[in-house]
Write an enzyme that holds these catalytic residues in place. Structure first.
Site, PDB file in Angstrom:
ATOM      1  N   GLU A  31       0.817  -1.215   0.000  1.00 14.20           N
ATOM      2  CA  GLU A  31       0.000   0.000   0.000  1.00 14.20           C
ATOM      3  C   GLU A  31       0.849   1.263   0.000  1.00 14.20           C
ATOM      4  O   GLU A  31       0.605   2.168  -0.791  1.00 14.20           O
ATOM      5  CB  GLU A  31      -0.939   0.041   1.213  1.00 14.20           C
ATOM      6  CG  GLU A  31      -1.703   1.366   1.231  1.00 14.20           C
ATOM      7  CD  GLU A  31      -2.726   1.531   2.336  1.00 14.20           C
ATOM      8  OE1 GLU A  31      -2.803   0.685   3.234  1.00 14.20           O
ATOM      9  OE2 GLU A  31      -3.438   2.545   2.285  1.00 14.20           O
TER      10      GLU A  31
ATOM     11  N   ASP B  34      -0.154  -5.254   3.199  1.00 11.71           N
ATOM     12  CA  ASP B  34      -0.748  -4.076   3.835  1.00 11.71           C
ATOM     13  C   ASP B  34      -0.103  -3.988   5.220  1.00 11.71           C
ATOM     14  O   ASP B  34      -0.374  -4.820   6.087  1.00 11.71           O
ATOM     15  CB  ASP B  34      -2.268  -4.222   3.935  1.00 11.71           C
ATOM     16  CG  ASP B  34      -2.926  -2.908   4.366  1.00 11.71           C
ATOM     17  OD1 ASP B  34      -2.210  -2.044   4.923  1.00 11.71           O
ATOM     18  OD2 ASP B  34      -4.141  -2.762   4.155  1.00 11.71           O
TER      19      ASP B  34
ATOM     20  N   ASP C 271      -5.770  -5.017   0.731  1.00 10.17           N
ATOM     21  CA  ASP C 271      -6.745  -5.188   1.818  1.00 10.17           C
ATOM     22  C   ASP C 271      -7.291  -6.623   1.857  1.00 10.17           C
ATOM     23  O   ASP C 271      -7.728  -7.096   2.901  1.00 10.17           O
ATOM     24  CB  ASP C 271      -7.964  -4.260   1.618  1.00 10.17           C
ATOM     25  CG  ASP C 271      -7.602  -2.788   1.668  1.00 10.17           C
ATOM     26  OD1 ASP C 271      -6.844  -2.404   2.562  1.00 10.17           O
ATOM     27  OD2 ASP C 271      -8.091  -2.023   0.810  1.00 10.17           O
TER      28      ASP C 271
ATOM     29  N   THR D 162      -5.661   1.646   9.677  1.00  8.43           N
ATOM     30  CA  THR D 162      -4.843   2.777  10.138  1.00  8.43           C
ATOM     31  C   THR D 162      -5.664   3.760  10.981  1.00  8.43           C
ATOM     32  O   THR D 162      -5.180   4.275  11.989  1.00  8.43           O
ATOM     33  CB  THR D 162      -4.195   3.494   8.936  1.00  8.43           C
ATOM     34  OG1 THR D 162      -3.281   2.585   8.326  1.00  8.43           O
ATOM     35  CG2 THR D 162      -3.442   4.744   9.358  1.00  8.43           C
TER      36      THR D 162
ATOM     37  N   ILE E  22      -0.318  -1.912   7.813  1.00  4.17           N
ATOM     38  CA  ILE E  22      -1.338  -1.795   8.864  1.00  4.17           C
ATOM     39  C   ILE E  22      -2.681  -1.677   8.162  1.00  4.17           C
ATOM     40  O   ILE E  22      -2.939  -0.699   7.460  1.00  4.17           O
ATOM     41  CB  ILE E  22      -1.133  -0.554   9.769  1.00  4.17           C
ATOM     42  CG1 ILE E  22       0.222  -0.595  10.472  1.00  4.17           C
ATOM     43  CG2 ILE E  22      -2.270  -0.462  10.800  1.00  4.17           C
ATOM     44  CD1 ILE E  22       0.490   0.613  11.385  1.00  4.17           C
ATOM     45  N   ASP E  23      -3.524  -2.689   8.310  1.00  4.51           N
ATOM     46  CA  ASP E  23      -4.895  -2.558   7.826  1.00  4.51           C
ATOM     47  C   ASP E  23      -5.712  -2.102   9.023  1.00  4.51           C
ATOM     48  O   ASP E  23      -5.754  -2.786  10.051  1.00  4.51           O
ATOM     49  CB  ASP E  23      -5.412  -3.885   7.259  1.00  4.51           C
ATOM     50  CG  ASP E  23      -6.777  -3.694   6.619  1.00  4.51           C
ATOM     51  OD1 ASP E  23      -6.911  -2.769   5.792  1.00  4.51           O
ATOM     52  OD2 ASP E  23      -7.705  -4.449   6.954  1.00  4.51           O
TER      53      ASP E  23
HETATM   54  C1  IPD Z   1      -8.767   0.448   5.032  1.00  4.06           C
HETATM   55  C2  IPD Z   1      -9.513  -0.437   5.984  1.00  4.06           C
HETATM   56  C3  IPD Z   1     -10.957  -0.036   6.033  1.00  4.06           C
HETATM   57  C4  IPD Z   1     -11.602  -0.065   4.664  1.00  4.06           C
HETATM   58  C5  IPD Z   1     -10.815   0.737   3.668  1.00  4.06           C
HETATM   59  C6  IPD Z   1      -9.358   0.327   3.667  1.00  4.06           C
HETATM   60  P1  IPD Z   1      -6.185   0.936   5.656  1.00  4.06           P
HETATM   61  O1  IPD Z   1      -7.402   0.068   4.969  1.00  4.06           O
HETATM   62  O2  IPD Z   1      -9.424  -1.786   5.594  1.00  4.06           O
HETATM   63  O3  IPD Z   1     -11.687  -0.927   6.834  1.00  4.06           O
HETATM   64  O4  IPD Z   1     -12.880   0.466   4.764  1.00  4.06           O
HETATM   65  O5  IPD Z   1     -11.380   0.526   2.394  1.00  4.06           O
HETATM   66  O6  IPD Z   1      -8.650   1.151   2.783  1.00  4.06           O
HETATM   67  O7  IPD Z   1      -6.088   2.209   4.888  1.00  4.06           O
HETATM   68  O8  IPD Z   1      -6.533   1.128   7.080  1.00  4.06           O
HETATM   69  O9  IPD Z   1      -5.030   0.047   5.405  1.00  4.06           O
HETATM   70 CA    CA Z   2      -5.913  -1.686   4.179  1.00  2.00          CA
HETATM   71 CA    CA Z   3      -2.874   0.066   5.342  1.00  2.00          CA
HETATM   72 CA    CA Z   4      -4.480   3.354   4.050  1.00  6.15          CA
END
Ligand code: IPD
Ligand code: CA
Ligand code: CA
Ligand code: CA
Length: 279
Positions: free
Chosen positions: A73, A93, A225, A98, A95-96
């Site tokens: 990402e 990813d 994701d 963030t 940190i999923d």
């Molecule tokens: C997000 C999270 C969130 C989802 C977003 C993602 P991130 O990833 O998974 O739940 O709704 O579409 O982009 O930016 O925290 O890695």
């Molecule tokens: Ca993510």
């Molecule tokens: Ca992320």
């Molecule tokens: Ca992000």
């Protein structure tokens, strides 16, 4: 000479190992003051930890497997085009969740997936705050902390606990579609048991894989994701599809993960999605 199976095992072990190391860093940073930046808009957050973790994971895996390719990402956000070929490709990813990380809401995960010939072979999703390590290798089942997990067998949409997300876009057209999907599922005649928004696409999918919820859908996600968590859902007996019910296209920015095909087919009739630029 190693067999293909031994090779996959080596990749799997390396991914678990670096997910744990990255998890220590995320755990340590979780309760501290964070350096927060925004990307595409004011609700699209990134911290120095996101960037540090991605760099750490890619550096570590590249040292071990120099011929492999990488999609991440924060590399993509920094302008690196995501190229998805038949070459072994790690999809990361760092940190999923963030936004959860920034707010200290404990639904955050490090996601590491490996595709070979464009098919996911390994998926690791680690929540270091709750110490939950979700793992899968193709053909061998899905596990949480070593214990096998299975999807729910509920096939009636009106008895489903559904997960979705608001996403980071506040474009009125996109928010409208999110809300109208929610409304359709909430109202009769469907009237699902309830709806959850947990803030992590990957952990939403692990909830489906664990049978805690029946299904998750979202439009606007990216390949990082869903890549690692997708194989976890499949190995737990569930399905991953496009929200329209068509086959999943990993780069098409949309996902439907469900405990079974029957449920997925029911819900897909009610879901709308806006077309977004592909990853
Ligand atoms: C997000 C999270 C969130 C989802 C977003 C993602 P991130 O990833 O998974 O739940 O709704 O579409 O982009 O930016 O925290 O890695
Ligand atoms: Ca993510
Ligand atoms: Ca992320
Ligand atoms: Ca992000």
């Amino acid at each position: 000479l190693q067999t293909a199976e031994q090779e996959i095992q080596e990749y799997f072990d390396a991914a678990v190992d670096i997910a744990r190391k990255a998890g220590h860093v995320v755990f340590e940073a979780f309760h501290k003051e964070k350096n927060i930046d925004t990307k595409s808009c004011g609700t699209d957050l990134v911290t120095e930890t996101d960037k540090y973790i991605e760099e750490l994971i890619i550096r570590t895996l590249r040292e071990k497997f120099p011929s492999h390719s990488f999609i991440g990402e924060e590399s993509a956000s920094a302008g690196k085009k995501s190229v998805f070929t038949n070459n072994p490709t790690w999809i990361i990813d760092p940190i999923d969740g963030t936004t959860n990380f920034v707010h200290r809401y404990p639904m955050v995960a490090i996601c590491i997936g490996l595709a070979i010939n464009k098919q996911m072979e390994v998926g690791i999703v680690f929540n270091p705050i709750k110490d939950q390590m979700f793992t899968a290798r193709r053909g061998t089942g899905a596990f949480c902390n070593g214990k096998q997990i299975h999807c729910s067998s509920v096939t009636d949409l009106s008895k489903a606990l559904v997960i979705t997300e608001l996403g980071s876009s506040r474009d009125p057209e996109i928010v409208n579609v999110v809300m109208s999907n929610l409304r359709r599922l909430a109202e009769k005649p469907i009237a699902v048991h309830s709806i959850r928004l947990q803030g992590s696409a990957a952990l939403n999918m692990c909830s489906v894989a664990s049978g805690e919820a029946e299904l998750y859908y979202e439009c606007g996600i990216h390949v990082w994701d869903i890549a690692a968590a997708g194989i976890i859902v499949e190995e737990a007996g569930g399905v991953t599809l496009d929200p329209s019910g068509k086959p999943l296209d990993l780069l098409a920015r949309r996902i439907l993960a469900a405990g079974n095909k029957e449920l997925a087919d029911q819900v897909s009739q009610y879901l709308d999605c806006i077309d977004l630029p592909r990853d």
